[in-house]
Scaffold this motif. Structure first.
Motif, PDB file in Angstrom:
ATOM      1  N   THR A  67       0.840  -1.199   0.000  1.00 17.71           N
ATOM      2  CA  THR A  67       0.000   0.000   0.000  1.00 17.71           C
ATOM      3  C   THR A  67       0.880   1.256   0.000  1.00 17.71           C
ATOM      4  N   ARG A  68       0.273   2.343  -0.372  1.00 18.76           N
ATOM      5  CA  ARG A  68       0.974   3.640  -0.384  1.00 18.76           C
ATOM      6  C   ARG A  68       1.491   3.981   1.014  1.00 18.76           C
ATOM      7  N   GLU A  69       0.664   3.776   2.013  1.00 17.77           N
ATOM      8  CA  GLU A  69       1.060   4.074   3.386  1.00 17.77           C
ATOM      9  C   GLU A  69       2.249   3.221   3.824  1.00 17.77           C
ATOM     10  N   GLU A  70       2.220   1.948   3.468  1.00 17.43           N
ATOM     11  CA  GLU A  70       3.334   1.066   3.818  1.00 17.43           C
ATOM     12  C   GLU A  70       4.621   1.483   3.105  1.00 17.43           C
ATOM     13  N   ALA A  71       4.493   1.883   1.854  1.00 14.80           N
ATOM     14  CA  ALA A  71       5.670   2.311   1.095  1.00 14.80           C
ATOM     15  C   ALA A  71       6.295   3.552   1.723  1.00 14.80           C
ATOM     16  N   TRP A  72       5.464   4.509   2.102  1.00 15.89           N
ATOM     17  CA  TRP A  72       5.988   5.720   2.732  1.00 15.89           C
ATOM     18  C   TRP A  72       6.595   5.421   4.092  1.00 15.89           C
ATOM     19  N   ALA A  73       5.970   4.528   4.846  1.00 15.54           N
ATOM     20  CA  ALA A  73       6.524   4.147   6.156  1.00 15.54           C
ATOM     21  C   ALA A  73       7.882   3.478   5.966  1.00 15.54           C
ATOM     22  N   ARG A  74       8.009   2.659   4.958  1.00 16.98           N
ATOM     23  CA  ARG A  74       9.284   1.988   4.691  1.00 16.98           C
ATOM     24  C   ARG A  74      10.358   3.021   4.340  1.00 16.98           C
ATOM     25  N   TRP A  75       9.989   4.021   3.536  1.00 20.77           N
ATOM     26  CA  TRP A  75      10.965   5.051   3.166  1.00 20.77           C
ATOM     27  C   TRP A  75      11.371   5.880   4.398  1.00 20.77           C
ATOM     28  N   CYS A  76      10.403   6.227   5.239  1.00 24.71           N
ATOM     29  CA  CYS A  76      10.726   6.967   6.468  1.00 24.71           C
ATOM     30  C   CYS A  76      11.671   6.155   7.341  1.00 24.71           C
ATOM     31  N   GLN A  77      11.440   4.866   7.412  1.00 23.41           N
ATOM     32  CA  GLN A  77      12.316   3.986   8.184  1.00 23.41           C
ATOM     33  C   GLN A  77      13.734   4.020   7.626  1.00 23.41           C
ATOM     34  N   VAL A  78      13.863   4.008   6.319  1.00 18.81           N
ATOM     35  CA  VAL A  78      15.185   4.080   5.682  1.00 18.81           C
ATOM     36  C   VAL A  78      15.912   5.350   6.120  1.00 18.81           C
ATOM     37  N   VAL A  79      15.195   6.462   6.122  1.00 22.68           N
ATOM     38  CA  VAL A  79      15.810   7.730   6.539  1.00 22.68           C
ATOM     39  C   VAL A  79      16.195   7.672   8.016  1.00 22.68           C
ATOM     40  N   PHE A  80      15.324   7.124   8.839  1.00 21.65           N
ATOM     41  CA  PHE A  80      15.612   7.040  10.273  1.00 21.65           C
ATOM     42  C   PHE A  80      16.827   6.180  10.600  1.00 21.65           C
ATOM     43  N   VAL A  81      17.115   5.185   9.813  1.00 22.84           N
ATOM     44  CA  VAL A  81      18.282   4.328  10.103  1.00 22.84           C
ATOM     45  C   VAL A  81      19.525   4.757   9.316  1.00 22.84           C
ATOM     46  N   SER A  82      19.425   5.835   8.573  1.00 29.35           N
ATOM     47  CA  SER A  82      20.585   6.310   7.815  1.00 29.35           C
ATOM     48  C   SER A  82      21.643   6.884   8.757  1.00 29.35           C
ATOM     49  N   ASN A  83      22.876   6.788   8.372  1.00 28.13           N
ATOM     50  CA  ASN A  83      23.974   7.345   9.171  1.00 28.13           C
ATOM     51  C   ASN A  83      23.802   8.843   9.396  1.00 28.13           C
ATOM     52  N   GLU A  84      23.324   9.529   8.382  1.00 25.78           N
ATOM     53  CA  GLU A  84      23.179  10.981   8.513  1.00 25.78           C
ATOM     54  C   GLU A  84      22.152  11.341   9.582  1.00 25.78           C
ATOM     55  N   PHE A  85      21.100  10.562   9.721  1.00 26.90           N
ATOM     56  CA  PHE A  85      20.123  10.810  10.766  1.00 26.90           C
ATOM     57  C   PHE A  85      20.696  10.462  12.139  1.00 26.90           C
ATOM     58  N   LEU A  86      21.350   9.326  12.228  1.00 25.61           N
ATOM     59  CA  LEU A  86      21.862   8.841  13.515  1.00 25.61           C
ATOM     60  C   LEU A  86      22.993   9.690  14.057  1.00 25.61           C
ATOM     61  N   PHE A  87      23.799  10.267  13.167  1.00 29.78           N
ATOM     62  CA  PHE A  87      24.967  11.025  13.603  1.00 29.78           C
ATOM     63  C   PHE A  87      24.869  12.490  13.226  1.00 29.78           C
ATOM     64  N   ARG A  88      23.665  13.008  13.279  1.00 29.62           N
ATOM     65  CA  ARG A  88      23.411  14.405  12.942  1.00 29.62           C
ATOM     66  C   ARG A  88      24.151  15.311  13.932  1.00 29.62           C
ATOM     67  N   THR A  89      24.788  16.331  13.411  1.00 27.47           N
ATOM     68  CA  THR A  89      25.525  17.246  14.283  1.00 27.47           C
ATOM     69  C   THR A  89      24.760  18.517  14.537  1.00 27.47           C
TER      70      THR A  89
END
Length: 89
Positions: A67-89
């Motif tokens: 579903t569209r909602e699941e696809a967007w949730a998956r993309w948000c998850q990708v951003v949340f686990v990205s190094n840039e998110f985790l190590f934001r300065t």
């Protein structure tokens, strides 16, 4: 690697990804603007055009499988686990 696996499977992170996706999809705008808005908020910087294009391609591909909602949730998850998110300065 263990921390990344934990985050990818974290029920808290999955829940937050769903909430973020719902909020994005409620915005009265197009998908490119949603992507740019989320990256600005999550990463604290404007999205590059290549990032926006890659996100839109990812979303299109995922929406053919879920579903569209699941696809967007998956993309948000990708951003949340990205190094840039985790190590934001």
């Amino acid at each position: 690697p263990t921390q990344a696996l934990f985050l990818m499977n974290s029920s808290f992170l999955l829940e937050q990804s769903k909430y973020a996706a719902q909020a994005l999809l409620e915005r009265k705008t197009d998908d490119a603007d949603r992507v740019r808005a989320f990256l600005l908020r999550a990463l604290g910087r404007p999205a590059a055009q290549a990032e926006t294009d890659a996100a839109l391609e990812f979303l299109q591909r995922m929406e053919s499988e879920m579903t569209r909602e699941e696809a967007w949730a998956r993309w948000c998850q990708v951003v949340f686990v990205s190094n840039e998110f985790l190590f934001r300065t």
